[in-house]
Scaffold this active site. Structure first.
Site, PDB file in Angstrom:
ATOM      1  N   GLU A  41     -61.932  80.579  35.141  1.00 16.27           N
ATOM      2  CA  GLU A  41     -61.332  81.252  33.979  1.00 16.27           C
ATOM      3  C   GLU A  41     -62.182  82.442  33.516  1.00 16.27           C
ATOM      4  O   GLU A  41     -63.412  82.374  33.551  1.00 16.27           O
ATOM      5  CB  GLU A  41     -61.205  80.243  32.828  1.00 16.27           C
ATOM      6  CG  GLU A  41     -60.599  80.801  31.551  1.00 16.27           C
ATOM      7  CD  GLU A  41     -60.605  79.807  30.401  1.00 16.27           C
ATOM      8  OE1 GLU A  41     -59.888  80.038  29.416  1.00 16.27           O
ATOM      9  OE2 GLU A  41     -61.337  78.788  30.479  1.00 16.27           O
ATOM     10  N   LYS A 111     -52.455  81.762  29.426  1.00 12.08           N
ATOM     11  CA  LYS A 111     -52.863  80.523  28.770  1.00 12.08           C
ATOM     12  C   LYS A 111     -52.005  80.252  27.542  1.00 12.08           C
ATOM     13  O   LYS A 111     -51.931  81.071  26.625  1.00 12.08           O
ATOM     14  CB  LYS A 111     -54.340  80.625  28.379  1.00 12.08           C
ATOM     15  CG  LYS A 111     -54.974  79.323  27.919  1.00 12.08           C
ATOM     16  CD  LYS A 111     -56.469  79.541  27.721  1.00 12.08           C
ATOM     17  CE  LYS A 111     -57.216  78.250  27.439  1.00 12.08           C
ATOM     18  NZ  LYS A 111     -58.680  78.494  27.342  1.00 12.08           N
ATOM     19  N   CYS A 145     -57.740  75.756  31.665  1.00 11.57           N
ATOM     20  CA  CYS A 145     -58.717  75.066  30.819  1.00 11.57           C
ATOM     21  C   CYS A 145     -58.096  74.137  29.777  1.00 11.57           C
ATOM     22  O   CYS A 145     -57.630  73.051  30.105  1.00 11.57           O
ATOM     23  CB  CYS A 145     -59.637  76.116  30.176  1.00 11.57           C
ATOM     24  SG  CYS A 145     -61.262  75.463  29.673  1.00 11.57           S
TER      25      CYS A 145
END
Length: 260
Positions: A41, A111, A145
């Site tokens: 990431e 995200k 994540c």
């Protein structure tokens, strides 16, 4: 499918340094002839959030040119982790790009869940689309994540037929036990392969866990990295997904009409 995960130590707020390091590592990773390479990431900038207005990649074009060229040169699929992208509206997203063996961009995902504990919500715009894509005819999903803490979001992708879940992360060391437990749980409950690439090293505020993982659909660990910078390799047997899903038919037994 042969996989190589690049567990990179990211230079804080220094895109040019990180581009050079990532290119070097990708070239190194191709020595094993993997079918797919994955990056962590925010690998171009790290969590230098206050400066993203200056150092985010406009439209993802610089990153796209580099990764597309390497994918085409080596004939390898690349799940290009995620990067800070400056959008046309001036906002910044934490976005993942996927490139196939020809260098074509075949997937993009921003995200969805922003992590307030690290102040992402103050500097980033959340995504609003699924992370589904196809690699070599295999249905896959890519998430970033904090997204793994939302099993209902992961299940949306698996119910659509995904067999591999790719995750890019900057997961901190103090929550390493959560990282491993959550990833194993996502593999077991979705009967899929989990390929999770974390970063190594530290920034001014955090030390990161490393321990990238490949987990099979039964929840068994195929490969696990150490805490430092390394290239983790492993192999996926996609027949294993169909075998496990046939043995315990979780998806056939779902009752989603009662889950709201």
């Amino acid at each position: 499918m042969k996989i190589a995960l690049i567990q990179l130590d990211i230079a804080f707020g220094k895109p040019e340094v990180n581009y050079a390091a990532a290119e070097r590592k990708i070239r190194e990773a191709t020595a094993g002839s993997p079918d797919c390479i994955i990056l962590p990431e925010l690998w171009t900038t790290g969590y230098d959030l206050t400066r993203l207005g200056e150092i985010a990649d406009p439209g993802g074009h610089t990153t796209g040119a580099l990764i597309s060229g390497l994918a085409r040169e080596y004939g390898v699929n690349i799940v290009a982790g995620s990067i800070a992208v400056r959008q046309e509206n001036g906002g910044i997203t934490n976005s993942m790009y996927v490139f196939d063996r020809s260098g074509a961009c075949t997937g993009e995902y921003s995200k969805l869940h922003l992590f307030k504990l690290m102040e992402e919500h103050l500097y980033l715009q959340p995504g609003a689309a699924k992370g589904l894509f196809t690699l070599d005819g295999i249905s896959c999903a890519g998430l970033i994540c904090y997204d793994i803490r939302f099993p209902e979001w992961v299940r949306v992708h698996m119910a659509a037929g995904a067999e591999i879940l790719f995750i890019s992360a900057e997961w901190p060391l103090p929550r390493l036990s959560h990282w491993r437990a959550l990833l194993i749980s996502r593999a077991i409950e979705n009967q899929c392969y989990v390929v999770a690439c974390n970063r190594a090293g530290a920034d001014p505020a955090n030390t990161f866990a490393g321990h990238s993982l490949i987990i099979d659909p039964w929840g068994e660990i195929v490969s696990e990295a150490s805490g430092g910078e390394e290239i983790l390799r492993g192999e996926l047997d996609l027949a294993r997904v169909r075998e496990v899903r046939g043995h315990i038919p979780v998806f056939a037994d779902r009752r989603p009409e009662l889950y709201l």
